[in-house]
Scaffold this active site. Structure first.
Site, PDB file in Angstrom:
ATOM      1  CD  GLU A   5      -1.764   2.382   1.243  1.00 50.27           C
ATOM      2  OE1 GLU A   5      -2.282   3.175   0.449  1.00 50.27           O
ATOM      3  OE2 GLU A   5      -0.976   2.731   2.123  1.00 50.27           O
ATOM      4  CG  ASP A   6       2.784   4.803   1.724  1.00 49.76           C
ATOM      5  OD1 ASP A   6       3.572   5.063   0.780  1.00 49.76           O
ATOM      6  OD2 ASP A   6       2.424   5.650   2.540  1.00 49.76           O
ATOM      7  CG  HIS A  66      -4.872   4.082   3.902  1.00 48.92           C
ATOM      8  ND1 HIS A  66      -5.422   5.323   3.985  1.00 48.92           N
ATOM      9  CD2 HIS A  66      -4.657   3.841   2.598  1.00 48.92           C
ATOM     10  CE1 HIS A  66      -5.544   5.829   2.763  1.00 48.92           C
ATOM     11  NE2 HIS A  66      -5.084   4.943   1.911  1.00 48.92           N
ATOM     12  CB  ILE A  68       4.034   3.170   6.289  1.00 51.00           C
ATOM     13  CG1 ILE A  68       4.888   2.822   7.518  1.00 51.00           C
ATOM     14  CG2 ILE A  68       4.874   3.244   5.032  1.00 51.00           C
ATOM     15  CD1 ILE A  68       5.429   1.422   7.494  1.00 51.00           C
TER      16      ILE A  68
END
Length: 73
Positions: A5-6, A66, A68
């Site tokens: 996600e990140d 969601h 970082i």
């Protein structure tokens, strides 16, 4: 399986990667698997992501990362 996600890369080349984000109404390939944080050392010749163990007492079942970010003191 669940994708990244990140990612946040520190000046020393260590990368922290969040994975496992689930959105309501969007198909998840691993709906029962909690989110994860990985560490990758980009200084290595063949870097690979290693899952970090999360402390006991943390609610892993509902962990849905969601984004970082890191803080360097």
């Amino acid at each position: 399986e669940t994708g990244s996600e990140d990612i946040d890369i520190l000046p020393n080349g260590l990368a922290f990667i969040s994975s496992g984000l689930k959105y309501p109404a969007i198909k998840s390939f691993a709906p029962d698997k909690p989110g994860e944080i990985y560490l990758m050392d980009l200084n290595e010749d063949n870097p690979r992501a290693v899952e970090l163990r999360i402390s006991r007492g943390f609610d892993l079942a509902s962990f849905n990362p969601h984004g970082i970010s890191t803080y360097i003191d």
